[in-house]
Design a protein around this motif. Structure first.
Motif, PDB file in Angstrom:
ATOM      1  N   LEU A  41      70.892  43.053 -22.052  1.00 42.44           N
ATOM      2  CA  LEU A  41      70.069  44.152 -23.518  1.00 42.44           C
ATOM      3  C   LEU A  41      71.149  44.296 -24.511  1.00 42.44           C
ATOM      4  CD1 LEU A  41      69.070  47.929 -21.870  1.00 42.44           C
ATOM      5  CD2 LEU A  41      67.354  45.317 -22.270  1.00 42.44           C
ATOM      6  N   ALA A  42      72.333  44.677 -24.226  1.00 44.27           N
ATOM      7  CA  ALA A  42      73.136  44.251 -25.417  1.00 44.27           C
ATOM      8  C   ALA A  42      73.147  42.437 -26.146  1.00 44.27           C
ATOM      9  CB  ALA A  42      74.331  44.196 -25.428  1.00 44.27           C
ATOM     10  N   GLY A  43      73.131  41.577 -25.289  1.00 40.79           N
ATOM     11  CA  GLY A  43      72.579  40.149 -25.747  1.00 40.79           C
ATOM     12  C   GLY A  43      71.812  40.154 -26.259  1.00 40.79           C
ATOM     13  N   ILE A  44      70.820  40.855 -25.831  1.00 39.77           N
ATOM     14  CA  ILE A  44      68.941  41.305 -26.890  1.00 39.77           C
ATOM     15  C   ILE A  44      69.299  41.448 -28.055  1.00 39.77           C
ATOM     16  CG2 ILE A  44      67.157  41.236 -26.035  1.00 39.77           C
ATOM     17  CD1 ILE A  44      66.172  40.852 -23.682  1.00 39.77           C
ATOM     18  N   ILE A  45      69.663  42.683 -27.939  1.00 38.37           N
ATOM     19  CA  ILE A  45      69.785  43.795 -28.911  1.00 38.37           C
ATOM     20  C   ILE A  45      70.224  43.029 -30.400  1.00 38.37           C
ATOM     21  CG2 ILE A  45      70.888  46.112 -30.961  1.00 38.37           C
ATOM     22  CD1 ILE A  45      69.746  47.277 -27.882  1.00 38.37           C
ATOM     23  N   GLY A  46      72.029  42.246 -30.101  1.00 39.93           N
ATOM     24  CA  GLY A  46      72.849  41.903 -31.127  1.00 39.93           C
ATOM     25  C   GLY A  46      71.901  40.340 -31.585  1.00 39.93           C
ATOM     26  N   LEU A  47      71.507  39.869 -30.772  1.00 35.26           N
ATOM     27  CA  LEU A  47      70.405  38.627 -31.468  1.00 35.26           C
ATOM     28  C   LEU A  47      69.328  38.838 -32.206  1.00 35.26           C
ATOM     29  CD1 LEU A  47      70.120  35.136 -31.034  1.00 35.26           C
ATOM     30  CD2 LEU A  47      68.350  35.486 -29.408  1.00 35.26           C
ATOM     31  N   MET A  48      68.718  40.039 -31.631  1.00 32.99           N
ATOM     32  CA  MET A  48      67.730  40.350 -32.868  1.00 32.99           C
ATOM     33  C   MET A  48      68.415  40.457 -33.913  1.00 32.99           C
ATOM     34  SD  MET A  48      64.822  42.633 -30.181  1.00 32.99           S
ATOM     35  CE  MET A  48      65.894  44.174 -30.038  1.00 32.99           C
ATOM     36  N   SER A  49      69.385  41.615 -33.992  1.00 34.13           N
ATOM     37  CA  SER A  49      69.904  41.640 -35.453  1.00 34.13           C
ATOM     38  C   SER A  49      70.303  41.070 -36.089  1.00 34.13           C
ATOM     39  CB  SER A  49      71.342  42.586 -34.900  1.00 34.13           C
ATOM     40  OG  SER A  49      71.668  43.087 -36.438  1.00 34.13           O
ATOM     41  N   VAL A  50      71.081  39.851 -35.398  1.00 33.26           N
ATOM     42  CA  VAL A  50      71.514  38.732 -35.783  1.00 33.26           C
ATOM     43  C   VAL A  50      70.106  38.023 -36.561  1.00 33.26           C
ATOM     44  CG1 VAL A  50      72.466  36.250 -36.166  1.00 33.26           C
ATOM     45  CG2 VAL A  50      73.892  38.165 -34.937  1.00 33.26           C
ATOM     46  N   ILE A  51      68.684  37.656 -36.419  1.00 31.55           N
ATOM     47  CA  ILE A  51      67.979  36.822 -36.774  1.00 31.55           C
ATOM     48  C   ILE A  51      66.956  38.084 -37.671  1.00 31.55           C
ATOM     49  CG2 ILE A  51      65.749  36.452 -35.975  1.00 31.55           C
ATOM     50  CD1 ILE A  51      66.582  35.900 -33.372  1.00 31.55           C
ATOM     51  N   THR A  52      67.172  39.058 -37.204  1.00 28.51           N
ATOM     52  CA  THR A  52      66.837  39.966 -38.284  1.00 28.51           C
ATOM     53  C   THR A  52      67.963  40.155 -39.769  1.00 28.51           C
ATOM     54  OG1 THR A  52      65.528  41.209 -37.248  1.00 28.51           O
ATOM     55  CG2 THR A  52      65.701  42.394 -39.058  1.00 28.51           C
ATOM     56  N   GLY A  53      68.777  40.482 -40.210  1.00 28.07           N
ATOM     57  CA  GLY A  53      69.901  40.699 -40.853  1.00 28.07           C
ATOM     58  C   GLY A  53      70.075  39.189 -41.368  1.00 28.07           C
ATOM     59  N   LEU A  54      70.079  37.844 -41.325  1.00 29.27           N
ATOM     60  CA  LEU A  54      70.757  36.536 -42.016  1.00 29.27           C
ATOM     61  C   LEU A  54      68.640  36.305 -42.479  1.00 29.27           C
ATOM     62  CD1 LEU A  54      72.201  34.668 -39.567  1.00 29.27           C
ATOM     63  CD2 LEU A  54      72.756  35.505 -41.469  1.00 29.27           C
ATOM     64  N   SER A  55      67.844  36.213 -41.756  1.00 28.70           N
ATOM     65  CA  SER A  55      67.015  36.841 -42.622  1.00 28.70           C
ATOM     66  C   SER A  55      66.790  37.233 -43.637  1.00 28.70           C
ATOM     67  CB  SER A  55      65.069  36.552 -41.974  1.00 28.70           C
ATOM     68  OG  SER A  55      65.089  37.901 -41.399  1.00 28.70           O
ATOM     69  N   VAL A  56      66.887  38.226 -43.954  1.00 31.38           N
ATOM     70  CA  VAL A  56      66.394  39.313 -44.858  1.00 31.38           C
ATOM     71  C   VAL A  56      68.206  38.426 -45.698  1.00 31.38           C
ATOM     72  CG1 VAL A  56      67.139  41.745 -46.400  1.00 31.38           C
ATOM     73  CG2 VAL A  56      66.021  41.305 -44.095  1.00 31.38           C
ATOM     74  N   LEU A  57      68.985  38.354 -45.773  1.00 35.44           N
ATOM     75  CA  LEU A  57      70.076  37.808 -46.480  1.00 35.44           C
ATOM     76  C   LEU A  57      69.989  36.594 -46.721  1.00 35.44           C
ATOM     77  CD1 LEU A  57      73.518  38.916 -45.061  1.00 35.44           C
ATOM     78  CD2 LEU A  57      72.572  39.964 -46.370  1.00 35.44           C
ATOM     79  N   LEU A  58      69.076  35.979 -46.544  1.00 39.86           N
ATOM     80  CA  LEU A  58      68.789  34.638 -47.141  1.00 39.86           C
ATOM     81  C   LEU A  58      67.546  34.410 -48.217  1.00 39.86           C
ATOM     82  CD1 LEU A  58      69.937  32.017 -43.742  1.00 39.86           C
ATOM     83  CD2 LEU A  58      71.111  32.155 -45.814  1.00 39.86           C
ATOM     84  N   GLY A  59      67.091  34.841 -48.074  1.00 44.59           N
ATOM     85  CA  GLY A  59      65.898  35.413 -48.572  1.00 44.59           C
ATOM     86  C   GLY A  59      64.386  35.107 -47.781  1.00 44.59           C
ATOM     87  N   LEU A  60      65.115  35.401 -46.269  1.00 42.49           N
ATOM     88  CA  LEU A  60      63.719  34.337 -45.838  1.00 42.49           C
ATOM     89  C   LEU A  60      62.500  35.296 -45.997  1.00 42.49           C
ATOM     90  CD1 LEU A  60      65.327  32.348 -43.219  1.00 42.49           C
ATOM     91  CD2 LEU A  60      64.576  31.076 -44.988  1.00 42.49           C
ATOM     92  N   LYS A  61      62.680  36.778 -46.152  1.00 37.49           N
ATOM     93  CA  LYS A  61      61.863  37.812 -45.110  1.00 37.49           C
ATOM     94  C   LYS A  61      62.283  38.722 -46.740  1.00 37.49           C
ATOM     95  CE  LYS A  61      60.763  41.173 -41.832  1.00 37.49           C
ATOM     96  NZ  LYS A  61      61.699  41.811 -40.810  1.00 37.49           N
ATOM     97  N   GLU A  62      60.618  38.861 -47.360  1.00 34.83           N
ATOM     98  CA  GLU A  62      60.844  39.321 -48.388  1.00 34.83           C
ATOM     99  C   GLU A  62      60.513  41.818 -48.003  1.00 34.83           C
ATOM    100  OE1 GLU A  62      60.875  39.172 -51.672  1.00 34.83           O
ATOM    101  OE2 GLU A  62      62.189  37.385 -51.684  1.00 34.83           O
TER     102      GLU A  62
END
Length: 57
Positions: A11-32
């Motif tokens: 669960l810790a790995g899955i939550i961390g992975l979701m946080s990284v994917i979502t955060g990077l998509s926002v920071l890189l401008g892939l998700k508005e």
């Protein structure tokens, strides 16, 4: 006890992975998003997501 630890690690790995994917998509401008974003908070979440993944390994 071993099963509970394994579940917590996964669960810790899955939550961390979701946080990284979502955060990077926002920071890189892939998700508005339709609201104001605090960049420092997103960076913080991405860093802690990476730490969660490392801890899960």
């Amino acid at each position: 006890m071993r099963n509970a630890q394994t579940i917590a690690i996964v669960l810790a790995g899955i939550i961390g992975l979701m946080s990284v994917i979502t955060g990077l998509s926002v920071l890189l401008g892939l998700k508005e998003v339709g609201y104001m974003v605090l960049n420092w908070l997103v960076v913080y979440n991405v860093v802690l997501g990476f730490l969660s993944i490392v801890a899960a390994l």
